[in-house]
Motif scaffolding. Structure first.
Motif, mmCIF file in Angstrom:
data_model
loop_
_atom_site.group_PDB
_atom_site.id
_atom_site.type_symbol
_atom_site.label_atom_id
_atom_site.label_comp_id
_atom_site.label_asym_id
_atom_site.label_seq_id
_atom_site.Cartn_x
_atom_site.Cartn_y
_atom_site.Cartn_z
ATOM 1 N N ILE A 136 0.864 -1.177 0.000
ATOM 2 C CA ILE A 136 0.000 0.000 0.000
ATOM 3 C C ILE A 136 0.904 1.232 0.000
ATOM 4 N N LYS A 137 0.635 2.175 -0.894
ATOM 5 C CA LYS A 137 1.539 3.316 -1.062
ATOM 6 C C LYS A 137 1.735 4.118 0.214
ATOM 7 N N ASN A 138 0.690 4.189 1.040
ATOM 8 C CA ASN A 138 0.834 4.931 2.297
ATOM 9 C C ASN A 138 1.805 4.254 3.259
ATOM 10 N N ASP A 139 2.088 2.981 3.037
ATOM 11 C CA ASP A 139 3.073 2.257 3.856
ATOM 12 C C ASP A 139 4.499 2.456 3.349
ATOM 13 N N LEU A 140 4.628 2.993 2.131
ATOM 14 C CA LEU A 140 5.917 2.960 1.447
ATOM 15 C C LEU A 140 6.896 3.993 1.972
ATOM 16 N N THR A 141 8.033 3.520 2.379
ATOM 17 C CA THR A 141 9.204 4.353 2.663
ATOM 18 C C THR A 141 10.371 3.719 1.916
ATOM 19 N N PHE A 142 11.483 4.432 1.841
ATOM 20 C CA PHE A 142 12.634 3.861 1.144
ATOM 21 C C PHE A 142 13.111 2.590 1.844
ATOM 22 N N ASP A 143 13.143 2.619 3.181
ATOM 23 C CA ASP A 143 13.565 1.432 3.930
ATOM 24 C C ASP A 143 12.602 0.268 3.709
ATOM 25 N N GLU A 144 11.291 0.591 3.619
ATOM 26 C CA GLU A 144 10.291 -0.441 3.361
ATOM 27 C C GLU A 144 10.525 -1.079 1.990
ATOM 28 N N LEU A 145 10.830 -0.237 1.013
ATOM 29 C CA LEU A 145 11.083 -0.735 -0.336
ATOM 30 C C LEU A 145 12.321 -1.627 -0.372
ATOM 31 N N ILE A 146 13.375 -1.206 0.289
ATOM 32 C CA ILE A 146 14.601 -2.006 0.355
ATOM 33 C C ILE A 146 14.322 -3.353 1.017
ATOM 34 N N PHE A 147 13.582 -3.310 2.122
ATOM 35 C CA PHE A 147 13.267 -4.541 2.857
ATOM 36 C C PHE A 147 12.437 -5.481 1.990
ATOM 37 N N ALA A 148 11.428 -4.917 1.289
ATOM 38 C CA ALA A 148 10.576 -5.728 0.421
ATOM 39 C C ALA A 148 11.387 -6.354 -0.704
ATOM 40 N N PHE A 149 12.208 -5.558 -1.358
ATOM 41 C CA PHE A 149 12.996 -6.058 -2.480
ATOM 42 C C PHE A 149 13.973 -7.135 -2.009
ATOM 43 N N ASP A 150 14.545 -6.933 -0.826
ATOM 44 C CA ASP A 150 15.486 -7.908 -0.280
ATOM 45 C C ASP A 150 14.816 -9.269 -0.087
#
Length: 221
Positions: free
Chosen positions: A118-132
């Motif tokens: 959900i875009k409202n959950d998105l932070t750069f750290d969240e994106l890095i964690f998800a991609f990892d």
């Protein structure tokens, strides 16, 4: 030499694309190599998938983008479904502003993405964690998605692709009598489906606007 990971990014927001790029740059520092294809709407996303010379490994899709009606592609979900057919081994990550349980359930049921954020959950750290997690063959759903799927509301509502097309075209102002021009069904079949849709969505009013508003409220469109 290690083969680069092929990435597809389809999003109409430049700052989101840049966030993806920044995340990939961080991984490049670890020695991973990426070959990135970018698109900014459903049409260019469709062409990127169809014209790819080899399968993508990971694909990022924004849910809401300018449509490609000529090919029946109205959202990132439709692109993800196409990619799933064309490249079944590609890991799909979907970003959406939708927080309606029906919409989230439909995405999970129809696409089963490796990542749903959900875009409202998105932070750069969240994106890095998800991609990892995803690059290491795990899945990642953001916090709001997890909360939503734990709810029971609307879980018994199911609509197929034709039902969704009927509601979509009605929302664009197409009259019922003209829907056979857009959907490969007879007028009588469409009218029967409209009755079923009204029952499934528990539409209280009798007009098409009532149906459309309820569909939007419950995340169908």
């Amino acid at each position: 030499m290690t083969k680069p990971t092929k990435i597809l990014i389809v999003d109409d927001h430049p700052f989101i694309i840049q966030a993806y790029r920044n995340a990939l740059d961080k991984y490049s520092l670890k020695g991973l190599q990426f070959e990135v294809t970018q698109a900014n709407n459903c049409k260019t996303g469709y062409e990127s998938i169809k014209e790819a010379k080899s399968p993508f490994d990971v694909a990022f899709f924004d849910f809401s983008m300018p449509e490609y009606a000529e090919k029946g592609i109205f959202s990132g979900e439709d692109l993800a479904a196409l990619l799933k057919t064309e490249m079944p081994n590609c890991k799909i990550i979907l970003l959406t502003m939708h927080t309606e349980l029906l919409k989230i359930n439909n995405i999970i049921k129809n696409i089963n993405p490796s990542g749903l954020i959900i875009k409202n959950d998105l932070t750069f750290d969240e994106l890095i964690f998800a991609f990892d997690k995803i690059i290491n063959n795990d899945s990642y759903y953001s916090q709001t998605v997890i909360k939503l799927v734990n709810q029971a509301q609307y879980t018994n509502i199911e609509m197929d692709a034709f039902d969704k097309q009927i509601v979509f075209h009605l929302s664009k102002g197409v009259k019922t009598k003209d829907l056979p021009l857009y959907i490969p069904l007879s007028l009588s079949a469409i009218e029967n489906r409209k009755l079923k849709i009204r029952e499934v969505l528990a539409v209280k009013g009798e007009t098409d606007n009532d149906l459309i508003n309820e569909a939007k409220h419950k995340g169908v469109i």
